[in-house]
Design a protein around this motif. Structure first.
Motif, PDB file in Angstrom:
ATOM      1  N   ASP A  86       0.851  -1.195   0.000  1.00  0.00           N
ATOM      2  CA  ASP A  86       0.000   0.000   0.000  1.00  0.00           C
ATOM      3  C   ASP A  86       0.886   1.243   0.000  1.00  0.00           C
ATOM      4  N   ARG A  87       1.953   1.203   0.783  1.00  0.00           N
ATOM      5  CA  ARG A  87       2.875   2.348   0.824  1.00  0.00           C
ATOM      6  C   ARG A  87       3.463   2.608  -0.578  1.00  0.00           C
ATOM      7  N   GLN A  88       3.833   1.513  -1.260  1.00  0.00           N
ATOM      8  CA  GLN A  88       4.412   1.673  -2.606  1.00  0.00           C
ATOM      9  C   GLN A  88       3.394   2.297  -3.567  1.00  0.00           C
ATOM     10  N   ALA A  89       2.150   1.824  -3.477  1.00  0.00           N
ATOM     11  CA  ALA A  89       1.106   2.368  -4.362  1.00  0.00           C
ATOM     12  C   ALA A  89       0.867   3.844  -4.054  1.00  0.00           C
ATOM     13  N   ARG A  90       0.908   4.182  -2.769  1.00  0.00           N
ATOM     14  CA  ARG A  90       0.726   5.584  -2.378  1.00  0.00           C
ATOM     15  C   ARG A  90       1.869   6.451  -2.918  1.00  0.00           C
ATOM     16  N   GLU A  91       3.083   5.889  -2.887  1.00  0.00           N
ATOM     17  CA  GLU A  91       4.227   6.677  -3.374  1.00  0.00           C
ATOM     18  C   GLU A  91       4.085   6.987  -4.866  1.00  0.00           C
TER      19      GLU A  91
ATOM     20  N   ASN B  32      -5.610   9.349   4.625  1.00  0.00           N
ATOM     21  CA  ASN B  32      -6.125   9.533   3.266  1.00  0.00           C
ATOM     22  C   ASN B  32      -5.120  10.403   2.521  1.00  0.00           C
ATOM     23  N   LEU B  33      -4.820  10.005   1.284  1.00  0.00           N
ATOM     24  CA  LEU B  33      -3.808  10.727   0.496  1.00  0.00           C
ATOM     25  C   LEU B  33      -4.504  11.722  -0.421  1.00  0.00           C
TER      26      LEU B  33
ATOM     27  N   VAL C 157      -8.388  12.150  -4.212  1.00  0.00           N
ATOM     28  CA  VAL C 157      -8.099  11.499  -2.929  1.00  0.00           C
ATOM     29  C   VAL C 157      -8.061   9.984  -3.095  1.00  0.00           C
ATOM     30  N   ALA C 158      -7.076   9.376  -2.423  1.00  0.00           N
ATOM     31  CA  ALA C 158      -7.052   7.912  -2.291  1.00  0.00           C
ATOM     32  C   ALA C 158      -7.401   7.624  -0.838  1.00  0.00           C
TER      33      ALA C 158
END
Ligand code: GLV
Ligand code: MN
Ligand code: MN
Length: 430
Positions: A54-59, A79-80, A138-139
């Motif tokens: 999830d962190r990688q996808a957020r990056e 939330n990003l 927003v994600a």
């Protein structure tokens, strides 16, 4: 010949494949690698909320936001957000969805909506360097219930419906609380509920999502305009029997928790079948058997039950039927049964004004469309409590989702993407 013209001649600009759409596809494909196992690539993606994948996808998502000149931030619930300030005063527009997946899920559930949102930003910026009103993508955190047994975590928080106590109460299978996981990701669980989305700031929320069911694939319509979202009622049933030796314990002395669970699972299915005419469904998606050894009569079983419908009375009838059956099945077998509720959400209607806007855009562009309910849950359910919301469906192959076999046809998704872009544009430059 234009980018999608087959017979030569000019392709109208609105039918050409835009840079935003191409980039959205690239982003979806890049994120699909986050949580895919190198050893078992055909097992889909396992990108549970607030984990390393999830962190990688957020990056990747944050990088795209920065490239578009958006201000990137995360809120108390992680939330990003990518935000592009408007040149005029007035409420802005949010496009959103989620990046987390179920275990062994597909490449498009949620991710497509976030990537499409960023594609739309790219396309709109190409025509106009600054939007009239603020535009955000927003994600949302943990839309899937897979890790914490609580769905739509980020959008619940954005609606002011998640408390710091909730974050302490919900745990993953290893006992990690949602609060701890949020903190590890830079969140502030103690601030949950403090800053709900306000209609003063936001005029509209749009979410584009694969249908996750077979209707559009079967009818050939390119767009589904969601009128109402079925909400889940979820609970855990713990069945406590008597653990015993599978060879030495005679059949008439057993209190086998798994055998009781088998009957309860069928009762859940029966409750769903008897309410199917109202569009309701009932599922047991988790069955943990303890201690789980071949030579031991199971002493304890945990079932996780998911009931859904767009009519609350129907969901209530299923819950009543399941409980009555579970009590009688367990009573007859001398097995104790305990229910722990997880959540009980109400079905939600989408905004009629935005729904009509999306429908007008489809008509004007000659996009085949239909109004329909959503059986799956979505972040739009909770955002809709605070600001007008619309949910746009695009087809997925054979209606398969929450599966490594989840597929889309990009040529069909293009129509939905363009409808999203046009609807956003009309709310952004009112
Ligand atoms: C979300 O995917 C849901 O479970 O409906
Ligand atoms: Mn999902
Ligand atoms: Mn989803």
């Amino acid at each position: 010949m234009g980018t999608d013209g087959r017979f030569g001649g000019a392709v109208p600009p609105e039918r050409q494949i835009s840079a935003g759409f191409i980039r959205a596809r690239e982003l979806v494909e890049a994120i699909a690698a986050c949580g895919r196992s190198a050893e078992f690539p055909d097992r889909g993606v396992s990108r549970l909320a607030l984990t390393e994948p999830d962190r990688q996808a957020r990056e990747l998502t944050a990088k795209e936001m920065r490239e578009l000149g958006m201000a990137v931030r995360t809120d108390a619930c992680c939330n990003l957000w990518g935000v592009l300030g408007g040149v005029e005063k007035g409420p802005g527009v949010i496009i959103g969805s989620h990046l987390d997946s179920v275990p062994e899920g597909g490449d498009y559930d949620g991710v497509l909506g976030v990537a499409a949102g960023l594609g739309v930003v790219r396309d709109l910026l190409a025509g106009q360097p600054h939007p009239a009103r603020t535009l955000a993508v927003v994600a949302f955190t943990a839309e899937e219930s897979s890790r914490f047994s609580l769905a739509t975590v980020g959008s619940k928080a954005a609606a002011g419906r998640l408390t710091p106590e909730d974050a302490e109460r919900f745990r993953d299978a290893r006992g990690v609380t949602l609060a701890r996981a949020l903190r590890d990701f830079g969140g502030r669980p103690e601030d949950l509920g403090k800053e709900p989305l306000s209609p003063k700031d936001w005029a509209a929320y749009f979410e584009l999502h694969i249908e996750q069911g077979p209707v559009l694939d079967r009818t050939g319509d390119d767009v589904g305009i969601v009128e109402a979202i079925a909400a889940p009622t979820r609970f855990m049933l713990e069945l406590e029997g008597v653990q015993a030796h599978s060879g030495a314990c005679p059949m008439d002395l057993r209190h086998d928790a798994l055998a009781a669970a088998a009957e309860v699972i069928l009762a859940v299915e029966e409750a769903g079948r008897s309410e199917a005419r109202h569009g309701s469904v009932a599922t047991v998606g988790v069955c943990e058997c303890h201690p789980g050894a071949m030579n031991v009569v199971p002493g304890r079983v945990v079932l996780k039950v998911d009931l859904r419908g767009i009519r609350s009375e129907s969901v209530a009838r299923m819950r009543g039927a399941v409980m009555a059956k579970a009590v009688s099945i367990c009573g007859a077998r001398g097995v104790a049964c305990r229910l722990t509720p997880y959540s009980s959400d109400e079905p939600v209607a989408m905004d009629t004004g935005l729904t009509a806007l999306v429908e007008d855009v489809c008509r004007e562009r000659g996009v085949s469309h239909r109004r329909m309910p959503s059986g799956a849950g979505h972040d739009a359910m909770f955002v809709a409590e605070r600001i007008p919301s619309a949910l746009i469906f695009v087809p997925c192959k054979d209606g398969i989702s929450h599966s490594p076999k989840e597929r889309i046809e990009w040529s069909r998704v293009q129509a939905g993407y363009e409808v999203l872009r046009e609807a956003v544009k009309r709310r952004l430059f009112p």
